[in-house]
Design a protein around this motif. Sequence first.
Motif, PDB file in Angstrom:
ATOM      1  N   ASP A 122       0.825  -1.207   0.000  1.00  0.00           N
ATOM      2  CA  ASP A 122       0.000   0.000   0.000  1.00  0.00           C
ATOM      3  C   ASP A 122       0.859   1.257   0.000  1.00  0.00           C
ATOM      4  OD1 ASP A 122      -2.258  -1.551  -0.026  1.00  0.00           O
ATOM      5  OD2 ASP A 122      -2.587  -1.439   2.143  1.00  0.00           O
ATOM      6  N   TYR A 123       1.933   1.239   0.762  1.00  0.00           N
ATOM      7  CA  TYR A 123       2.822   2.411   0.816  1.00  0.00           C
ATOM      8  C   TYR A 123       3.456   2.662  -0.541  1.00  0.00           C
ATOM      9  CZ  TYR A 123       7.013   5.123   1.843  1.00  0.00           C
ATOM     10  OH  TYR A 123       8.007   6.071   1.821  1.00  0.00           O
ATOM     11  N   ASP A 124       3.954   1.600  -1.174  1.00  0.00           N
ATOM     12  CA  ASP A 124       4.584   1.769  -2.489  1.00  0.00           C
ATOM     13  C   ASP A 124       3.559   2.277  -3.521  1.00  0.00           C
ATOM     14  OD1 ASP A 124       6.952   0.847  -1.448  1.00  0.00           O
ATOM     15  OD2 ASP A 124       6.665  -1.226  -2.129  1.00  0.00           O
ATOM     16  N   ARG A 125       2.326   1.761  -3.467  1.00  0.00           N
ATOM     17  CA  ARG A 125       1.303   2.183  -4.423  1.00  0.00           C
ATOM     18  C   ARG A 125       0.927   3.643  -4.241  1.00  0.00           C
ATOM     19  NH1 ARG A 125      -1.703  -1.719  -3.771  1.00  0.00           N
ATOM     20  NH2 ARG A 125      -3.171  -0.927  -2.196  1.00  0.00           N
ATOM     21  N   PHE A 126       0.720   4.065  -2.976  1.00  0.00           N
ATOM     22  CA  PHE A 126       0.337   5.451  -2.724  1.00  0.00           C
ATOM     23  C   PHE A 126       1.492   6.409  -2.993  1.00  0.00           C
ATOM     24  CE2 PHE A 126      -3.499   3.865  -0.917  1.00  0.00           C
ATOM     25  CZ  PHE A 126      -4.399   4.917  -0.961  1.00  0.00           C
ATOM     26  N   VAL A 128       3.523   6.131  -5.539  1.00  0.00           N
ATOM     27  CA  VAL A 128       3.439   6.358  -6.991  1.00  0.00           C
ATOM     28  C   VAL A 128       2.258   7.274  -7.321  1.00  0.00           C
ATOM     29  CG1 VAL A 128       3.078   5.243  -9.227  1.00  0.00           C
ATOM     30  CG2 VAL A 128       4.557   4.170  -7.519  1.00  0.00           C
ATOM     31  N   LEU A 129       1.111   7.020  -6.668  1.00  0.00           N
ATOM     32  CA  LEU A 129      -0.073   7.841  -6.921  1.00  0.00           C
ATOM     33  C   LEU A 129       0.148   9.294  -6.516  1.00  0.00           C
ATOM     34  CD1 LEU A 129      -2.924   5.409  -5.779  1.00  0.00           C
ATOM     35  CD2 LEU A 129      -2.291   6.035  -8.130  1.00  0.00           C
ATOM     36  N   PHE A 130       0.893   9.470  -5.398  1.00  0.00           N
ATOM     37  CA  PHE A 130       1.145  10.846  -4.953  1.00  0.00           C
ATOM     38  C   PHE A 130       2.029  11.573  -5.952  1.00  0.00           C
ATOM     39  CE2 PHE A 130       3.717  13.930  -2.566  1.00  0.00           C
ATOM     40  CZ  PHE A 130       2.711  14.720  -2.032  1.00  0.00           C
ATOM     41  N   LYS A 131       3.011  10.865  -6.539  1.00  0.00           N
ATOM     42  CA  LYS A 131       3.864  11.491  -7.549  1.00  0.00           C
ATOM     43  C   LYS A 131       3.063  11.850  -8.793  1.00  0.00           C
ATOM     44  CE  LYS A 131       8.199   9.302  -6.157  1.00  0.00           C
ATOM     45  NZ  LYS A 131       9.299   8.391  -6.563  1.00  0.00           N
ATOM     46  N   GLN A 132       2.017  11.043  -9.082  1.00  0.00           N
ATOM     47  CA  GLN A 132       1.158  11.327 -10.234  1.00  0.00           C
ATOM     48  C   GLN A 132       0.032  12.286  -9.873  1.00  0.00           C
ATOM     49  OE1 GLN A 132      -0.199   7.458 -11.433  1.00  0.00           O
ATOM     50  NE2 GLN A 132       1.809   6.848 -12.310  1.00  0.00           N
ATOM     51  N   GLN A 133       0.062  12.798  -8.644  1.00  0.00           N
ATOM     52  CA  GLN A 133      -0.946  13.725  -8.125  1.00  0.00           C
ATOM     53  C   GLN A 133      -2.344  13.113  -8.152  1.00  0.00           C
ATOM     54  OE1 GLN A 133      -0.613  17.421 -10.289  1.00  0.00           O
ATOM     55  NE2 GLN A 133       1.387  17.931  -9.342  1.00  0.00           N
ATOM     56  N   SER A 134      -2.365  11.763  -7.964  1.00  0.00           N
ATOM     57  CA  SER A 134      -3.638  11.055  -7.894  1.00  0.00           C
ATOM     58  C   SER A 134      -4.023  10.726  -6.460  1.00  0.00           C
ATOM     59  CB  SER A 134      -3.560   9.757  -8.712  1.00  0.00           C
ATOM     60  OG  SER A 134      -3.315  10.038 -10.061  1.00  0.00           O
ATOM     61  N   SER A 136      -3.773  12.337  -2.200  1.00  0.00           N
ATOM     62  CA  SER A 136      -3.468  13.521  -1.391  1.00  0.00           C
ATOM     63  C   SER A 136      -2.309  13.245  -0.429  1.00  0.00           C
ATOM     64  CB  SER A 136      -4.719  13.938  -0.607  1.00  0.00           C
ATOM     65  OG  SER A 136      -5.074  12.923   0.324  1.00  0.00           O
ATOM     66  N   GLN A 137      -1.833  14.353   0.150  1.00  0.00           N
ATOM     67  CA  GLN A 137      -0.737  14.234   1.122  1.00  0.00           C
ATOM     68  C   GLN A 137      -1.190  13.477   2.362  1.00  0.00           C
ATOM     69  OE1 GLN A 137       2.536  15.451   0.768  1.00  0.00           O
ATOM     70  NE2 GLN A 137       2.855  14.178   2.600  1.00  0.00           N
ATOM     71  N   LYS A 138      -2.434  13.675   2.784  1.00  0.00           N
ATOM     72  CA  LYS A 138      -2.931  12.989   3.974  1.00  0.00           C
ATOM     73  C   LYS A 138      -3.012  11.482   3.744  1.00  0.00           C
ATOM     74  CE  LYS A 138      -6.723  12.912   7.302  1.00  0.00           C
ATOM     75  NZ  LYS A 138      -6.724  11.440   7.339  1.00  0.00           N
ATOM     76  N   GLU A 139      -3.456  11.091   2.535  1.00  0.00           N
ATOM     77  CA  GLU A 139      -3.529   9.652   2.241  1.00  0.00           C
ATOM     78  C   GLU A 139      -2.136   9.021   2.259  1.00  0.00           C
ATOM     79  OE1 GLU A 139      -7.476   9.274  -0.582  1.00  0.00           O
ATOM     80  OE2 GLU A 139      -5.559   9.935  -1.467  1.00  0.00           O
ATOM     81  N   LEU A 140      -1.149   9.740   1.746  1.00  0.00           N
ATOM     82  CA  LEU A 140       0.223   9.221   1.762  1.00  0.00           C
ATOM     83  C   LEU A 140       0.760   9.147   3.186  1.00  0.00           C
ATOM     84  CD1 LEU A 140       2.744   8.285   0.266  1.00  0.00           C
ATOM     85  CD2 LEU A 140       3.430  10.691   0.042  1.00  0.00           C
ATOM     86  N   ASP A 141       0.445  10.163   3.991  1.00  0.00           N
ATOM     87  CA  ASP A 141       0.900  10.144   5.384  1.00  0.00           C
ATOM     88  C   ASP A 141       0.281   8.982   6.148  1.00  0.00           C
ATOM     89  OD1 ASP A 141       2.402  12.358   4.869  1.00  0.00           O
ATOM     90  OD2 ASP A 141       0.934  13.780   5.714  1.00  0.00           O
ATOM     91  N   ASP A 142      -0.990   8.682   5.904  1.00  0.00           N
ATOM     92  CA  ASP A 142      -1.634   7.556   6.591  1.00  0.00           C
ATOM     93  C   ASP A 142      -0.987   6.224   6.194  1.00  0.00           C
ATOM     94  OD1 ASP A 142      -3.334   9.304   7.827  1.00  0.00           O
ATOM     95  OD2 ASP A 142      -5.003   9.017   6.406  1.00  0.00           O
TER      96      ASP A 142
END
Length: 363
Positions: A122-126, A128-134, A136-142
């Motif tokens: 999940d961390y690796d997937r989010f 990549v999504l954060f780099k693609q701006q898909s 949010s920062q909060k989702e990545l922090d969680d």
Amino acid sequence: MKNFFLKSTLTISFLVLLSSCNGEKKDVIANEPAIVVKVSGTDTNSNSPFITASGKIEAQNSANLSTRMMGYVTKLHVKVGQKVTVGQLLVSINNTDLQAKKAQVDANILQATAGYNNAKKDYDRFTVLFKQQSASQKELDDMTARYEMAKAGLEGAKQMRNEVMAQFAYSNITAPFSGIVTNTFVKEGDMANPGMPLVSVEGNSKLQVTAMVAESDIASITSGMLVKVLVKSTNKTLNGKVSEVSLSAKNTGGQYLVKINLEGADKTVLSGMFANVQFPVANKNSTTQTSDKVLIPQSALIHQGQLTGVYTVGAGNVAILRWLRIGKTFGNEAEVLSGLSAGEQYIVSADGKLYNGAKISIQ
């Protein structure tokens, strides 16, 4: 009157007979051949050639092995007097509870590993999504916090397993060094408690002497000093080297502890034997006070009960038994405290049996 005359005659006859017997005895003693002897003068110790101290032989490596866990002794693998090598199993203690705990920890590790792997995906997937701006920062922090928690949980489970495996070492007591089992304190079925000694092991390759030295002599003893060690039971003299010199007598009754490593000890020298250590101090400086210590070979001493004496040379070349007061022993010599002065001759050996007043011939 007649009876008085008869008694007087018998008395005179008895005196004449007694006188003749004494005369014959004197002639016999006078005609006895002189006993051939060897004499020697006493040795004086003018500068204290050595200091002596009593000690006990012990192994340089010795240990009373115990455990940190409680359990029944399932097997005692050794017996007293048996030789063991380093790492050899000595005592086994029941470890059923440890095995159950280990199984539980292994299950926790599997669970923590599964959670860690899932959180990492999940961390690796989010990420990549954060780099693609898909995302949010909060989702990545969680996802990052979840991943770190899973990682810490897996590490904690692994460390718990290390703790359990370390406790297994206390259920199987092994020899820390090669040596001989000198004592066993438990038998199969006994309850082993934390800190309770189970087996005693001593190294048989290196021996040392622990001696106690008086405060008046400790200043003359230094580490590395070569000494002589007399083993009392075997009457053997060994070479030794001072390895430790204590500088405090606080816990040793006013005496100082000195340890000497033995060299060339054979199988007849065992731990626990008593020994006398001779420390050479002939290199004292010239300001040291001289002493009038008189030394005499122990072979020249005569023992009668609790008395000790020596035959000296009297006027007319006769043996005179003189009683002495003996002090310390120095190897094959004994210190004479009183009864013999320096320079006086004494009999070292004789070709016949000596007695007080016997005629002697000095060889």
